[in-house]
Design an enzyme around this catalytic site. Structure first.
Site, PDB file in Angstrom:
ATOM      1  N   GLU A 190      45.799  26.324  56.720  1.00 10.00           N
ATOM      2  CA  GLU A 190      45.614  27.235  57.607  1.00 10.00           C
ATOM      3  C   GLU A 190      46.486  28.647  57.172  1.00 10.00           C
ATOM      4  OE1 GLU A 190      46.810  25.710  61.255  1.00 10.00           O
ATOM      5  OE2 GLU A 190      46.693  27.548  62.486  1.00 10.00           O
ATOM      6  N   ARG A 219      50.818   8.121  51.789  1.00 10.92           N
ATOM      7  CA  ARG A 219      50.668   6.865  52.367  1.00 10.92           C
ATOM      8  C   ARG A 219      49.405   6.566  52.105  1.00 10.92           C
ATOM      9  NH1 ARG A 219      53.478  10.008  56.427  1.00 10.92           N
ATOM     10  NH2 ARG A 219      51.414  10.881  57.071  1.00 10.92           N
TER      11      ARG A 219
END
Ligand code: AMP
Length: 171
Positions: free
Chosen positions: A95, A58
């Protein structure tokens, strides 16, 4: 034009607990998208970029029309394995696990001023990785700009360049 009114928020996407801010509705509304590009142009122009960089995917939608509006070139930072020819890559920690971003080796002439764009700033990890990659090929990264910021995540603190966002959400 209130850009915020044209951004759709979808709960539990792509997984439970995530509030997804969808710019599809902004892109689909010609006047709201025009206003978005105009506001970004105003914020980015003072940095006098030679090139704009879009982060897949995007960020491409955000940076490409802006580059046209500012009369500068546009280049891509992509996920691994998408760009043809010689590439430079940077692998960074998530993460859980790692991710890799790439740029074409000849995309930047060292010393060129660039501004990097993505649709949304969350933790800042994606933008920080793109900036690291760009600096590794000699880019002079002047700023980062986004349409949306998740202010409560304070991703700005992970970025050592001026940050511009048009709309911020506090939850
Ligand atoms: P981050 O690296 O945490 O700043 O995440 C930013 C990247 O993930 C951008 O490319 C966004 O398009 C996407 N992203 C992260 N969180 C969201 C969200 N809540 N809604 C829409 N896109 C998101």
């Amino acid at each position: 034009m209130d850009i915020r009114q044209h951004i759709r928020s979808i709960p539990d996407f792509p997984k439970p607990g995530i509030q997804f801010y969808d710019i599809s509705t902004l892109l689909a509304h010609a006047a709201a998208w025009r206003a978005t590009v105009d506001q970004l142009a105003e914020a980015v122009r003072p940095h006098k970029p030679d090139l704009l960089v879009g982060i897949e995917s995007r960020g491409f939608l955000t940076a490409a029309p802006l580059a046209l509006a500012l009369g500068v070139g546009f280049i891509m930072v992509r996920k691994k394995g998408k760009l043809p020819g010689a590439v430079i890559r940077h692998t960074y920690d998530l993460e859980y696990g790692t991710d890799t971003v790439e740029i074409q080796a000849d995309a930047i002439t060292p010393g060129q001023r660039v501004v990097v764009l993505d649709d949304l700033l969350a933790t800042g990890g994606t933008m920080a990785a793109a900036i690291h990659l760009l600096r590794s090929v000699g880019a002079d990264v002047r700023a980062a700009a986004f349409i949306v910021e998740l202010g409560f995540l304070d991703g700005r603190k992970n970025l050592d360049v001026p940050v511009t966002t048009l709309v911020s959400y506090d939850q």
